[in-house]
Write an enzyme that holds these catalytic residues in place. Structure first.
Site, mmCIF file in Angstrom:
data_model
loop_
_atom_site.group_PDB
_atom_site.id
_atom_site.type_symbol
_atom_site.label_atom_id
_atom_site.label_comp_id
_atom_site.label_asym_id
_atom_site.label_seq_id
_atom_site.Cartn_x
_atom_site.Cartn_y
_atom_site.Cartn_z
ATOM 1 N N SER A 260 76.771 -23.426 -76.388
ATOM 2 C CA SER A 260 75.961 -23.122 -77.564
ATOM 3 C C SER A 260 75.642 -21.634 -77.598
ATOM 4 C CB SER A 260 74.660 -23.934 -77.544
ATOM 5 O OG SER A 260 73.816 -23.423 -76.542
ATOM 6 N N LYS A 261 75.007 -21.236 -78.682
ATOM 7 C CA LYS A 261 74.717 -19.818 -78.916
ATOM 8 C C LYS A 261 74.011 -19.141 -77.741
ATOM 9 C CE LYS A 261 74.722 -19.446 -83.899
ATOM 10 N NZ LYS A 261 76.164 -19.279 -83.845
#
Ligand code: GLU
Length: 491
Positions: A260-261
């Site tokens: 994820s980010k």
């Protein structure tokens, strides 16, 4: 099914994710390997989360990675339209067929009623499956509910399809990547295929589209396995040929959680903006599940296609090692042709006035600064001293180097001598060698002699080859900076 036809079907609710890029790549490679067709379909049924910007990003990213499609929204094809929102008139027809065959039924339950069912399941610690309350409504009951203003959704009747096509409630299929996969269909629940507002759900639209687009093989992430069981039953209920499925392991972050980010970039365009090369990125992404038979990891997409066998893809999860991507990217930067690299670096040099340099000077600057680049954006902080009249001196270097008597002496000699030097790189090389040698005779280490000049000219203690720097910035600037750093009698 004779022809191999595969597809990538991204939902434009975000920029193209590296995971989707990997799915696209494996589909593309499979098509290439089997002289098949690679189709792009945009799954934009979720209007609220869809945006044109994301659609453009998906197109641009796939193109930048070299994953060109044979059929798709922009290029057309025999089975279009290739954008789901343009296909809304197609789905009700097939829902009607399922209703008529008894494999689907209208459901009038309100969201509140369904919520109650879910809460009850949670209270009883049971997995939620729809109660089938509306399965056997009579025409009168339905008419009554309609009169109340209720609009029905359409649900797929799992148990009916399962009984019709499979003797037990176990459904299995031979996955191209993972081998035999099984599921007890009792746990799937009668899911909605058409919402009460007339929009198809993902599981229904995807089957109708794959069926009408004659998709022969569906290769996608393993997060879709539970959908696959539902989808197989829909194909069967429609009397359609079931395609072959292959599910890829997930891509995990180095800490083994979902990528994820917070781990770094995840969208292809973000990597590009940071200065990753698309051919490095696609090569790296291929290794998330595929391994070269000859052990050589650096390969072009065409070379990978030669060696690609779907049944050899890894069924387990892959770790997205940013360090490995960095290594690969620096390798690809080293391989770049100088003209190509010059162009690719330009977006990362916008804070400088490139017109200060001639093309030959810019070429030389890139030649002498490219070696340590891991990502293209590293160039930004590597080259400030090639631009502007003066440089900002690092305070520590000022104190520890420029402020010493030795440095001041070196600068004094440099200013006096360099005035008369012919300013070509070759000559400067010779002159500086002699300059260092003279100081060495006085017992000064060549390193210390050069530090004084380097800090005065570049403001820092390390960087590109000093002779090249002097040649590129020119005599006038070099002397100006040397004089600015010299505290003695200013010339
Ligand atoms: N639109 C779906 C997604 O983005 C496609 C899944 C599939 O390949 O069927 O996950």
């Amino acid at each position: 099914m004779d022809e191999v036809r595969v597809r990538i079907a991204p939902s434009p609710s975000g920029n193209l994710h590296v995971g989707t890029a990997r799915t696209a790549l494996f589909n593309y490679l499979f098509a290439k390997r089997n002289n098949g067709k690679f189709v792009l379909r945009i799954e934009d049924t979720d209007a609220e989360r869809t945006s044109q910007e994301y659609i453009d990003n998906i197109f641009d990213s796939l193109k930048a990675l070299g994953l060109n499609w044979d059929e798709g929204p922009d290029v057309g094809g025999d089975y279009g339209p290739y954008t789901q929102s343009e296909r809304f008139d197609i789905y009700p027809k097939y829902a009607q067929i399922l209703l008529e065959k008894g494999f689907a039924y209208e459901c009038f339950c309100t969201p509140e009623e369904l919520e109650q069912e879910k809460e009850l399941a949670t209270a009883n610690k049971k997995p939620y499956v729809y109660s089938k309350k509306c399965e056997n409504l009579t025409e009168e009951e339905k008419a009554k509910l309609r009169a109340e203003g209720r609009k029905p959704a359409i649900r797929f009747n799992i148990s009916k399809a399962q009984r019709a096509f499979h003797p037990t409630s176990e459904l299995s299929f031979d996955d191209l990547v993972k081998g035999e996969l099984k599921q007890n269909t009792d746990l799937l629940g009668d899911f909605v295929i058409m919402k009460s507002n007339g929009a198809p759900t993902y599981n229904f639209a995807v089957v109708i589209d794959d069926m009408l687009m004659k998709i022969s093989h569906i290769i996608r992430g393993e997060d879709h396995i539970s959908n696959t069981f539902k989808q197989i039953l829909i194909y069967e209920a429609l009397g359609a040929e079931v395609p072959r499925f292959g599910h890829l392991g997930m891509i995990l972050a180095p800490d083994r959680s979902k990528l994820s980010k917070r781990h770094g970039a995840t969208a292809v365009s973000e990597f590009v903006e940071k200065g990753y090369l698309t051919n490095a990125l696609i090569n790296f992404v291929a290794l998330l599940g595929w391994s070269p038979s000859d052990g050589i990891e650096i390969k072009t997409v065409d070379e990978i296609a030669q060696d690609f066998r779907i049944n050899e893809l890894s069924a387990s999860n892959s770790i997205f090692e940013y360090d490995k991507l960095n290594w690969m990217n620096s390798h690809y930067i080293k391989m770049l042709d100088i003209e190509d690299l010059k162009e690719k670096l330009k977006p990362f040099l916008t804070k400088y006035d490139l017109s200060e340099l001639t093309d030959a000077e810019y070429t030389r600057m890139v030649e002498v600064t490219r070696e340590p680049l891991t990502i293209l954006s590293d160039i930004t902080d590597a080259v400030p001293y090639f631009f502007g009249e003066y440089v900002e001196i690092d305070p520590k270097a000022q104190e520890e180097i420029l402020d010493t008597d030795l440095a001041q002496d070196v600068l004094n000699s440099f200013i006096t001598q360099a005035e008369n030097w012919e300013w070509t790189e070759e000559n400067l090389h010779e002159k500086l060698e002699k300059f260092r040698a003279d100081y060495k005779e006085k017992g000064i280490k060549p390193k210390n002699t050069m530090w004084a000049i380097r800090v005065a000219i570049t403001g820092r203690t390390c960087g590109a080859d000093m002779t090249a720097i002097l040649a590129i910035i020119g005599k006038e600037k070099s002397l100006k900076r040397a004089k600015a750093a010299f505290k003695g009698a200013k010339v």
